[in-house]
Each structure stands twice: as C-alpha cells, then as structure tokens.
Design a protein around this motif. Structure first.
Motif, short mmCIF file in Angstrom:
data_model
loop_
_atom_site.label_atom_id
_atom_site.label_comp_id
_atom_site.label_asym_id
_atom_site.label_seq_id
_atom_site.Cartn_x
_atom_site.Cartn_y
_atom_site.Cartn_z
N THR A 250 0.39 -1.52 -0.12
CA THR A 250 0.26 0.16 -0.63
C THR A 250 0.71 0.80 -0.09
N THR A 251 0.69 2.29 -0.61
CA THR A 251 1.21 3.48 -1.09
C THR A 251 0.45 4.30 -0.88
N CYS A 252 0.24 5.50 -0.02
CA CYS A 252 0.28 6.32 0.55
C CYS A 252 0.74 8.09 0.37
N ARG A 253 0.56 9.29 -0.24
CA ARG A 253 1.34 10.70 -0.30
C ARG A 253 0.35 11.08 1.10
N GLN A 254 1.28 12.25 2.09
CA GLN A 254 1.15 12.97 2.75
C GLN A 254 1.71 14.26 2.72
N VAL A 255 0.94 14.85 3.73
CA VAL A 255 0.85 16.67 3.56
C VAL A 255 0.90 16.51 4.53
N ARG A 256 2.09 17.37 5.21
CA ARG A 256 2.04 17.28 7.11
C ARG A 256 2.30 19.33 7.15
N ILE A 257 2.14 19.82 7.77
CA ILE A 257 3.04 20.25 8.62
C ILE A 257 3.33 20.55 10.07
N ASP A 258 4.61 20.40 9.88
CA ASP A 258 5.53 20.36 11.09
C ASP A 258 6.19 22.14 11.60
N GLN A 259 5.85 22.48 12.72
CA GLN A 259 6.05 23.60 13.15
C GLN A 259 6.56 24.60 12.12
N GLY A 260 5.22 24.01 11.38
CA GLY A 260 4.49 25.51 10.36
C GLY A 260 4.95 25.18 9.30
N ARG A 261 6.32 24.53 9.06
CA ARG A 261 6.56 24.10 7.54
C ARG A 261 5.72 22.85 7.06
N ARG A 262 5.73 22.98 5.80
CA ARG A 262 4.25 22.14 5.04
C ARG A 262 5.67 21.54 3.98
N SER A 263 5.57 19.54 3.94
CA SER A 263 5.97 18.99 2.83
C SER A 263 5.26 17.37 3.10
N GLU A 264 5.38 16.86 1.88
CA GLU A 264 4.81 16.12 1.17
C GLU A 264 5.99 15.01 1.05
N SER A 265 5.18 14.17 0.87
CA SER A 265 6.38 12.36 1.29
C SER A 265 5.13 11.01 0.71
N THR A 266 5.60 10.38 0.60
CA THR A 266 5.02 9.21 -0.66
C THR A 266 5.88 8.27 0.73
N PHE A 267 5.08 6.90 1.09
CA PHE A 267 5.73 6.00 1.87
C PHE A 267 5.02 4.45 1.40
N ARG A 268 5.14 3.24 2.22
CA ARG A 268 5.05 2.19 1.41
C ARG A 268 4.66 1.29 2.45
N ASN B 64 11.34 10.13 0.80
CA ASN B 64 12.21 10.47 2.12
C ASN B 64 12.70 9.25 2.51
N PRO B 65 14.09 9.53 2.95
CA PRO B 65 14.47 8.08 3.69
C PRO B 65 13.81 8.03 5.41
N TYR B 66 12.75 7.44 5.47
CA TYR B 66 12.05 7.03 7.15
C TYR B 66 11.97 6.18 7.23
N ARG B 67 11.32 5.58 8.05
CA ARG B 67 10.61 4.51 8.24
C ARG B 67 10.11 4.36 9.68
N CYS B 68 8.91 4.13 9.37
CA CYS B 68 7.92 4.47 10.71
C CYS B 68 7.35 2.80 11.05
N ASP B 69 7.97 2.22 12.15
CA ASP B 69 7.69 1.04 12.52
C ASP B 69 6.67 0.66 14.49
N TYR B 70 5.76 -0.11 13.89
CA TYR B 70 4.79 -0.06 14.66
C TYR B 70 4.94 -1.76 15.36
N LEU B 71 5.24 -2.13 16.51
CA LEU B 71 5.11 -3.75 16.88
C LEU B 71 3.84 -3.60 18.01
#
Length: 156
Positions: A59-77, A94-101
């Motif tokens: 599953t692939t998604c595009r997210q738009v975030r506002i972090d401390q007033g700064r807008r960014s977009e990324s795609t994750f799978r 972007n090079p990140y990983r979110c891992d939930y156990l």
C-alpha cells in the motif's frame, strides 16, 4: 566533524501499555491507517492512498504534513503487515521508517505498543543539528504513542 555519517539513522522509540487487546490496537493502526493516521499524527493534514484496496504490504500513500509551520510532502509504502502484530511503512520519496509493534500483555487483555521512528539518513547541511533532531524525533515518538493510547482507550 559532527560524527553522523550520511546513512546513519537518527531514531526515536517509545512504548505504552494500552488497556485494549493487541488486535484492537493493531486494527486502529494497521487496517484503519488511512482513517486514523491523521488522528494520532496531527501534523498530517492530507493523506491520499495511491493504491486501491485495503491496507497491506505494498500500500502506498502520499501525505502532506505541517511540522512547526513548515509544509512537506512525502510518499510512503507499507513494507510489513503482520496481522495483529506488526505494521511498518517506509518513505519512498524521503528516507524514513515508521515501525509499530503490538504485543499482548498477559494475564490482562491489555497490550503494549512499541513505536520506532527512524530518519534513515541526514543531509550534510543538517549534521550540525543532529542533537536537536534526535530530541525532536524522540519527543515525536512519545507523542505518537500517547495519542494512539488516548484514542484507542477512548473508543468503547
């Protein structure tokens, strides 16, 4: 030198016991990711699925975030989807990983969620700010876990 190699991850990790079964917490985070992710991560102002069907590996998604007033977009799978146990998604753009156990807590019907966020590389110009970035990531992981706990436990 500031000591962080470009490909050395900067990570934060947090966990909490949630007074709900692990399967219920997993369902909130995994299968219902598209609905609930903006609820527990308030910085997400837009989440658009780029693949059809239920959340699963690939599953692939595009997210738009506002972090401390700064807008960014990324795609994750979604890279890991083990029913009731584990969900992981990784940045494509972007090079990140979110891992939930998710682990059951016995003998009760509670569960433990363990969340790890990793920034998989750090641009050279950001290296002087590594310590601040580490602090922000750790605070963000703790807030994520608190938000998931609050939201899941409020659902009766």
């Amino acid at each position: 030198m500031f000591g962080l190699l470009k490909d050395t991850p900067v990570a934060g990790k947090a966990d909490a016991v949630i007074q709900r079964p692990a399967t219920e917490v997993f369902d909130f985070v995994g299968p219902n990711l598209l609905v609930n992710y903006p609820k527990w991560s308030r910085e997400v102002v837009e989440l658009i699925p780029l693949t059809d069907g239920p959340v699963r590996i690939g599953t692939t998604c595009r997210q738009v975030r506002i972090d401390q007033g700064r807008r960014s977009e990324s795609t994750f799978r979604v890279t890991v989807f083990q029913l009731g146990r584990h969900v992981c998604f990784e940045g494509v753009s972007n090079p990140y990983r979110c891992d939930y156990l998710f682990e059951p807590v016995t003998p009760t019907s509670a569960s433990r969620i363990i969340f790890t966020f990793e920034l998989l590389s750090l641009d050279v110009y950001m290296r002087p700010f590594e310590k601040l970035i580490r602090i922000a990531i750790q605070e963000g992981t703790e807030e994520t876990v608190r938000n998931i706990k609050r939201l899941v436990e409020a659902r009766c």
